[in-house]
Design an enzyme around this catalytic site. Structure first.
Site, short mmCIF file in Angstrom:
data_model
loop_
_atom_site.label_atom_id
_atom_site.label_comp_id
_atom_site.label_asym_id
_atom_site.label_seq_id
_atom_site.Cartn_x
_atom_site.Cartn_y
_atom_site.Cartn_z
N ASP A 69 -0.74 -13.29 -3.60
CA ASP A 69 -2.00 -12.54 -3.63
C ASP A 69 -2.20 -12.20 -5.11
OD1 ASP A 69 -4.28 -11.38 -2.60
OD2 ASP A 69 -3.21 -10.35 -0.98
N ARG A 122 0.83 -1.21 0.00
CA ARG A 122 0.00 0.00 0.00
C ARG A 122 0.86 1.25 0.00
NH1 ARG A 122 -3.64 -2.59 4.08
NH2 ARG A 122 -4.72 -4.11 2.77
C1 LIG Z 1 -5.99 -11.28 3.19
C2 LIG Z 1 -7.28 -10.64 3.07
C3 LIG Z 1 -8.35 -11.08 3.84
C4 LIG Z 1 -8.25 -12.21 4.84
O1 LIG Z 1 -7.89 -13.39 4.24
P1 LIG Z 1 -7.70 -14.73 5.10
O2 LIG Z 1 -7.09 -15.63 4.09
O3 LIG Z 1 -9.03 -15.13 5.59
O4 LIG Z 1 -6.76 -14.42 6.22
C5 LIG Z 1 -9.56 -10.45 3.68
N1 LIG Z 1 -9.73 -9.45 2.79
C6 LIG Z 1 -8.72 -9.02 2.03
C7 LIG Z 1 -8.97 -7.93 1.06
C8 LIG Z 1 -7.45 -9.59 2.14
O5 LIG Z 1 -6.45 -9.14 1.38
#
Ligand SMILES: *Cc1c(COP(=O)(O)O)cnc(C)c1O
Length: 372
Positions: free
Chosen positions: A313, A118
């Site tokens: 991600d 971010r």
């Molecule tokens: C990482 C993340 C979460 C939580 O993810 P978990 O895998 O449940 O820990 C929720 N929302 C967003 C936007 C995220 O990046």
């Protein structure tokens, strides 16, 4: 000991405050440009831990001109690689998964990480406001499918006690919100913030989970160990996330030491992240194979407790995707052939497989070990 507010107010925020940077006026001139794009902050506690140029703590917080090189080469790297802005139904709340949201509580941090995903937001004024926060909480209240909120930022724990108490209280008044998580780098980078008073506030809002952020074993000082113990003692399950960073923790020995040190402090390693494709951070990225190699060196060689999920991600907003070193050699309806951490091969006969008859003794005999 100095208060956390003092340690924050004595942060390095200007080029002249930075430890171990080149003398050259041209270099410093270019660093000024970096600082205009991405603010600097290293609180005085974290500053005191930096031992020399290019040490793993220095690398995380001291800006370099490489941040500019990536800015020019903005082709694949972007300001918002996970497209968080595209998943915000109201400002500063990301609703990407069905049952949970990420709510930004502020946009200040105890240190500004140079590799931050971010980078576009952190340290600039006027992004998270009372009004965005009000809308975020309202959104959660109006959407009963949300059972989990991750308070993030910025760092939620830089909010003053009274305000934090108020925000937690409002969230807890929402009947369908089952759990509250706090995503924070405070315990590891400004441990004096973890006071008796803070713990007494947090304790009122269980089930409350912490997702902390640690990248190197040198971050776990006696002060940090004490902060973790105080949090664990008020019943907060502690987890940790780590970003795989070139020159900081991209080797198995450092990662293993970090994971085991976390466990000793009652912190469960949760995620290792492949570095995001964020503008200004290309010099921190490693190959994906590096992360898989590290996982391979952890799995089976040490407690499963010490092995987090390795995730990418997904660029563009696909969410977190787990990656594992391949352990399946062959897979059909009769059997699954697998390798273990030593590279030895084993056969598992399926219940409906051609040798499977539901007799556990026979099944065990079927699992023959082959040479590696
Ligand atoms: C990482 C993340 C979460 C939580 O993810 P978990 O895998 O449940 O820990 C929720 N929302 C967003 C936007 C995220 O990046």
């Amino acid at each position: 000991m100095e208060s956390w507010q003092q340690q924050l107010s004595q942060s390095a925020v200007k080029i002249e405050d930075l430890p171990f940077i080149p003398e050259s006026p041209e270099y410093r001139e270019r660093l000024k440009r970096v600082a205009e794009l991405y603010p600097i902050r290293i609180n005085s506690y974290f500053l005191s831990l930096i031992k020399g140029p290019n040490d793993p703590l220095w690398k995380q917080v001291v800006p370099t001109v490489e941040e500019l090189d990536d800015y020019i080469d903005g082709d694949t790297l972007v300001a918002d690689p996970l497209n968080e802005e595209g998943d915000m139904p109201v400002p500063e709340l990301v609703h990407r998964y069905p049952d949970r949201v990420l709510l930004m509580i502020n946009n200040q941090c105890p240190i500004v990480c140079r590799f931050c995903t971010r980078k576009r937001k952190i340290g600039f004024p006027g992004i998270v406001t009372r009004e965005t926060l009000r809308q975020g909480i309202e959104y959660i209240r109006n959407n009963p499918e949300i059972r989990d909120v991750i308070m993030s930022g910025g760092d939620p724990l830089l909010v003053p006690d009274k305000e934090l108490d108020r925000i937690l209280g409002e969230l807890r008044s929402i009947p369908h919100l089952e759990i509250i998580r706090i995503g924070t780098r405070v315990p590891g980078t400004l441990p004096s913030r973890v006071t008796e008073n803070l713990c007494a506030i947090l304790k009122k809002y269980h089930p409350l989970y912490f997702n902390m952020h640690f990248n190197h074993p040198a971050e776990i000082t006696p002060e940090v160990e004490k902060a973790c113990a105080m949090l664990a003692d008020v019943g907060i399950p502690l987890g940790s996330q780590t970003v795989l960073l070139k020159g900081v923790n991209d080797n198995a020995k450092v990662m293993k030491e970090l994971m085991l040190k976390l466990l000793k402090n009652r912190v469960k390693p949760y995620y290792i992240y492949q570095a995001d494709m964020t503008e200004g951070t290309d010099h921190f990225r490693t190959s994906v194979e590096k992360g898989l190699d590290i996982l391979r060196d952890l799995m089976g060689h040490t407690s499963g407790m010490a092995v987090p999920y390795f995730v990418i991600d997904a660029p563009g907003g696909g969410g977190k995707v787990r990656l594992l070193p391949n352990s399946v050699v062959e897979h059909n309806k009769d059997e699954v052939v697998i390798t273990n951490y030593e590279g030895k091969v084993f056969r598992y006969t399926q219940p409906n497989g051609k040798n499977g008859n539901g007799n556990s003794k026979a099944k065990h005999q079927d699992m023959c070990q082959l040479p590696a």
